[in-house]
Enzyme design. Structure first.
Site, mmCIF file in Angstrom:
data_model
loop_
_atom_site.group_PDB
_atom_site.id
_atom_site.type_symbol
_atom_site.label_atom_id
_atom_site.label_comp_id
_atom_site.label_asym_id
_atom_site.label_seq_id
_atom_site.Cartn_x
_atom_site.Cartn_y
_atom_site.Cartn_z
ATOM 1 N N ARG A 229 -5.787 12.134 -2.521
ATOM 2 C CA ARG A 229 -6.284 13.418 -3.030
ATOM 3 C C ARG A 229 -5.726 13.721 -4.408
ATOM 4 O O ARG A 229 -6.322 14.495 -5.169
ATOM 5 C CB ARG A 229 -5.862 14.551 -2.080
ATOM 6 C CG ARG A 229 -6.389 14.418 -0.672
ATOM 7 C CD ARG A 229 -5.662 15.345 0.275
ATOM 8 N NE ARG A 229 -4.209 15.117 0.239
ATOM 9 C CZ ARG A 229 -3.339 15.738 1.009
ATOM 10 N NH1 ARG A 229 -3.748 16.643 1.873
ATOM 11 N NH2 ARG A 229 -2.046 15.468 0.916
ATOM 12 N N LYS B 91 4.918 2.100 9.469
ATOM 13 C CA LYS B 91 5.729 2.784 10.469
ATOM 14 C C LYS B 91 5.875 4.255 10.065
ATOM 15 O O LYS B 91 5.711 4.558 8.878
ATOM 16 C CB LYS B 91 7.078 2.096 10.610
ATOM 17 C CG LYS B 91 8.085 2.453 9.509
ATOM 18 C CD LYS B 91 9.501 2.318 9.986
ATOM 19 C CE LYS B 91 10.351 3.395 9.391
ATOM 20 N NZ LYS B 91 11.717 3.457 9.752
ATOM 21 N N LYS C 2 12.157 -9.449 5.762
ATOM 22 C CA LYS C 2 13.377 -9.785 5.006
ATOM 23 C C LYS C 2 13.679 -11.269 5.166
ATOM 24 O O LYS C 2 13.545 -11.833 6.250
ATOM 25 C CB LYS C 2 14.552 -8.930 5.487
ATOM 26 C CG LYS C 2 14.387 -7.473 5.064
ATOM 27 C CD LYS C 2 15.592 -6.659 5.417
ATOM 28 C CE LYS C 2 15.357 -5.180 5.155
ATOM 29 N NZ LYS C 2 15.384 -4.816 3.745
ATOM 30 N N HIS D 146 13.280 -1.470 13.978
ATOM 31 C CA HIS D 146 13.948 -2.542 13.229
ATOM 32 C C HIS D 146 14.965 -3.312 14.080
ATOM 33 O O HIS D 146 14.967 -4.527 14.132
ATOM 34 C CB HIS D 146 14.698 -1.989 12.018
ATOM 35 C CG HIS D 146 13.844 -1.176 11.100
ATOM 36 N ND1 HIS D 146 12.558 -1.531 10.782
ATOM 37 C CD2 HIS D 146 14.095 -0.038 10.412
ATOM 38 C CE1 HIS D 146 12.063 -0.637 9.939
ATOM 39 N NE2 HIS D 146 12.973 0.277 9.703
HETATM 40 N N1 LIG Z 1 8.530 5.656 1.291
HETATM 41 C C1 LIG Z 1 9.122 4.704 1.985
HETATM 42 O O1 LIG Z 1 10.073 4.062 1.531
HETATM 43 C C2 LIG Z 1 8.619 4.358 3.365
HETATM 44 C C3 LIG Z 1 9.332 3.405 4.116
HETATM 45 C C4 LIG Z 1 8.855 3.056 5.372
HETATM 46 C C5 LIG Z 1 7.703 3.646 5.857
HETATM 47 N N2 LIG Z 1 7.046 4.576 5.124
HETATM 48 C C6 LIG Z 1 5.813 5.153 5.686
HETATM 49 O O2 LIG Z 1 4.739 4.927 4.790
HETATM 50 C C7 LIG Z 1 3.836 6.017 4.803
HETATM 51 C C8 LIG Z 1 3.741 6.587 3.393
HETATM 52 O O3 LIG Z 1 5.026 6.953 2.971
HETATM 53 P P1 LIG Z 1 5.327 7.688 1.596
HETATM 54 O O4 LIG Z 1 6.791 7.802 1.496
HETATM 55 O O5 LIG Z 1 4.584 7.045 0.513
HETATM 56 O O6 LIG Z 1 4.768 9.129 1.926
HETATM 57 P P2 LIG Z 1 4.288 10.279 0.964
HETATM 58 O O7 LIG Z 1 4.588 9.967 -0.442
HETATM 59 O O8 LIG Z 1 4.776 11.543 1.541
HETATM 60 O O9 LIG Z 1 2.744 10.245 1.316
HETATM 61 C C9 LIG Z 1 1.835 9.298 0.891
HETATM 62 C C10 LIG Z 1 0.555 10.006 0.622
HETATM 63 O O10 LIG Z 1 -0.027 10.529 1.802
HETATM 64 C C11 LIG Z 1 -0.717 11.743 1.494
HETATM 65 N N3 LIG Z 1 -0.279 12.793 2.401
HETATM 66 C C12 LIG Z 1 0.978 13.191 2.624
HETATM 67 N N4 LIG Z 1 0.989 14.184 3.552
HETATM 68 C C13 LIG Z 1 -0.285 14.393 3.915
HETATM 69 C C14 LIG Z 1 -0.932 15.269 4.816
HETATM 70 N N5 LIG Z 1 -0.240 16.140 5.570
HETATM 71 N N6 LIG Z 1 -2.266 15.225 4.928
HETATM 72 C C15 LIG Z 1 -2.970 14.349 4.207
HETATM 73 N N7 LIG Z 1 -2.409 13.487 3.330
HETATM 74 C C16 LIG Z 1 -1.098 13.507 3.184
HETATM 75 C C17 LIG Z 1 -0.398 12.063 0.056
HETATM 76 O O11 LIG Z 1 -1.497 11.666 -0.698
HETATM 77 P P3 LIG Z 1 -2.327 12.688 -1.617
HETATM 78 O O12 LIG Z 1 -1.672 14.022 -1.542
HETATM 79 O O13 LIG Z 1 -2.291 12.096 -2.970
HETATM 80 O O14 LIG Z 1 -3.675 12.637 -1.011
HETATM 81 C C18 LIG Z 1 0.761 11.161 -0.294
HETATM 82 O O15 LIG Z 1 0.756 10.715 -1.604
HETATM 83 C C19 LIG Z 1 4.394 7.010 5.824
HETATM 84 O O16 LIG Z 1 3.807 6.737 7.069
HETATM 85 C C20 LIG Z 1 5.886 6.648 5.876
HETATM 86 O O17 LIG Z 1 6.446 6.973 7.115
HETATM 87 C C21 LIG Z 1 7.485 4.938 3.889
#
Ligand SMILES: NC(=O)c1ccc[n+]([C@@H]2O[C@H](COP(=O)([O-])OP(=O)(O)OC[C@H]3O[C@@H](n4cnc5c(N)ncnc54)[C@H](OP(=O)(O)O)[C@@H]3O)[C@@H](O)[C@H]2O)c1
Length: 512
Positions: free
Chosen positions: A62, A170, A204, A262
């Site tokens: 979005r 995850k 890893k 993990h």
């Molecule tokens: N970040 C990490 O290191 C990491 C590690 C392991 C797993 N993960 C997993 O990977 C996924 C993404 O992680 P992230 O850290 O990149 O998360 P994030 O930055 O919070 O979210 C990714 C995108 O999802 C959309 N989003 C967030 N909340 C939303 C909602 N309530 N409704 C609709 N869209 C929503 C947003 O996109 P827009 O607002 O641009 O549409 C946001 O840019 C998650 O499932 C997280 O648990 C992340």
């Protein structure tokens, strides 16, 4: 000195698979994971010469971006987080294949626009219609995304090219019920062989090399059982506190965040039987068998076998840091555990009676993940005769991060006329021996999806088996209720209760 030059023919554990030309659609393409790991990872794969020459990456979200601004976001991510530094010419080539489609995850028109854009882009990028959909979004929006993909006709049948594959990030569920629901939603649209559930620990380098160590050497496997192993310790220690992730972590806690996925996956690779082939399902069958053999810990046993705790204020590199309850967005009376230690058993012939001690925590003195296999003591004759000062046992340690490598502790004679025995370490370090940084877990896993190799991904039945086991502990905690958890000072190795857990068996946690 060997060099670790990447060779596309070695992609995939199971056979010489080649990553195929494809489009990768990143849902949540403007998010944290995309910026820090996925886009830099793809760039590194390209620099290493292993990314298919014909590829397209489409960010979908979005957030108000277009192709140019998405490319700028990728550039910034690579500058900050990439393993390889940004080379302007290489980046220009990479950026030509980056695109962005703006839209809401529940908006059918956005999916129609995505389909149209893919059809326009792919011929120019030389992509024959193979598509990977990466759900880098919160679990709450995954279901709607999967349904919309199907409605928009973006998912192709599993058995004929071009392929459609989906990567699910995850956490896979918050508990058994929600994991089953998410799996069922995905299964309505995708065949299991199109689904790649990420547990980045499996990507890893050292975790994978565990299989090689066990099954490409003749000296370890004969000892890898209850006859020779005294116990196994698996540690995943984090240096950081909860940071900015309190909203997620308050609902999760260490058992859900680290152990259920993990650590259990690492346990499976450590304890599994030799697979009869390296094909993904054979390896995954054997990993699942470990989970099925895990003795349940439930009811009253939980108190005896599991310790949970929370970090209190303390010091991190000499700087005072707050306790968990005083972190931003954490409830002042939170009972979310930031530390778990537990003792478990695998009830099969190989591991009967061998305790596996697992521990993980935030705000530990250092970041370190390892598997340590401690062998039984030598008999109390010849050199091990002093009951008050027994010889130190042999320990084989697999360091997952940082400083990936293996070490073996053995007893040796101190030089000199007297027979004095001293434990020494034989040490192998990837960095020193191969002279190059290992690829990041996400790089390896992305490549495996492009090659269609699911060995290092979690299958639906294994996810549900690990949740089934974790639920015994989670339900006992919930039934018991608590207003307070044992504390450990930030910057320490955990609470006294954890020392007692292992100390009651006459053993102690390894000093890392
Ligand atoms: N970040 C990490 O290191 C990491 C590690 C392991 C797993 N993960 C997993 O990977 C996924 C993404 O992680 P992230 O850290 O990149 O998360 P994030 O930055 O919070 O979210 C990714 C995108 O999802 C959309 N989003 C967030 N909340 C939303 C909602 N309530 N409704 C609709 N869209 C929503 C947003 O996109 P827009 O607002 O641009 O549409 C946001 O840019 C998650 O499932 C997280 O648990 C992340």
């Amino acid at each position: 000195m060997p060099t670790a030059s990447p060779n596309p023919l070695t992609v995939g554990l199971s056979k010489a698979l080649l990553p195929e030309p494809c489009s990768l659609v990143i849902f949540g393409g403007a998010g944290d994971l995309s910026r820090r790991k996925l886009l830099p990872g793809l760039y590194n794969l390209m620099r290493d010469g292993v990314l298919p020459a014909n590829f397209a990456v489409v960010g979908f979200a979005r957030t108000d971006l277009d192709d140019e601004r998405f490319r700028a976001l990728a550039r910034e991510g690579i500058e900050k987080y990439s393993r390889r530094s940004l080379d302007p010419d290489a980046f220009e080539h990479f950026a030509r294949n980056l695109f962005f489609v703006r839209g809401g995850f529940a908006d059918p028109a956005a999916y129609a626009a995505l389909a149209k854009r893919l059809d326009e882009i792919e011929p120019g990028c030389g992509v024959p219609g193979n598509r990977i959909f990466y759900l880098s979004i919160p679990p709450s929006v995954m279901g709607v995304c999967v349904d919309q993909l199907q409605t928009a006709g973006l998912v192709r049948p599993p058995d004929a090219p071009p392929f459609s594959r989906i990567i699910v990030e995850k956490p896979i569920g918050h508990d058994l019920e929600s994991a089953r629901q998410l799996n069922a939603t995905v299964a309505r649209v995708f065949d299991e062989n199109q689904v790649f559930r990420i547990d980045h620990y499996l990507g890893k380098e050292t975790v994978q090399s565990l299989l090689v160590m066990r099954f490409a050497n003749s000296i370890f496997e004969p000892l890898w059982n209850q006859k020779y192993v005294d116990h196994v310790q698996i540690t995943v220690a984090e240096e950081e506190g909860v940071g900015t992730r309190a909203n997620y972590y308050e609902e999760a806690g260490a058992l859900r965040d680290m152990v259920q996925n993990h650590i259990l996956q690492v346990l499976c690779l450590t304890a599994m039987e030799p697979p009869w082939s390296l094909s993904p399902d054979v390896v995954r069958d054997n990993r699942r068998a470990v989970l099925q053999g895990l003795r349940p810990i439930a009811g009253k046993d939980v108190e005896q076998h599991v310790v949970r705790a929370q970090y209190a204020s303390g010091f991190h590199h000499g700087v005072e840091v707050p306790g968990y309850r005083n972190e931003p967005n954490v409830k002042p009376d939170s009972t979310t555990e930031t530390y778990v230690a537990l003792k478990c058993f695998i009830d099969n012939w190989r591991w009967a009676g061998v305790p596996f001690y697992l521990r993980t925590g935030k705000r530990m003195p250092k970041r370190a993940s390892e598997i340590a296999v401690q062998f039984k003591e030598v008999p109390p004759i010849l050199f091990n005769t002093d009951l008050h000062s027994p010889l130190e046992p042999n320990v084989l340690t697999v360091r997952i991060q940082p400083d990936e490598g293996l070490s073996l502790k053995i007893a040796t004679k101190l030089p000199g006329p007297k027979v004095r025995i001293y434990p020494v370490k034989m040490d192998f370090r990837y960095g020193t021996t191969f002279g190059e940084q290992s690829p990041e877990a996400y790089e390896r896993l992305l490549l495996d999806v492009m090659a269609g190799d699911a060995t290092l991904f979690m299958r639906r039945d294994a996810v549900e088996a690990s949740w089934t086991w974790a639920m015994g502990i989670l339900e006992a905690w919930q039934e018991r209720g608590t207003r307070w958890l044992p504390q450990y000072p930030a910057g320490s190795w955990g609470p006294l209760e954890a020392e007692k857990l292992i100390g009651a068996d006459g053993r102690k946690w390894r000093a890392l």
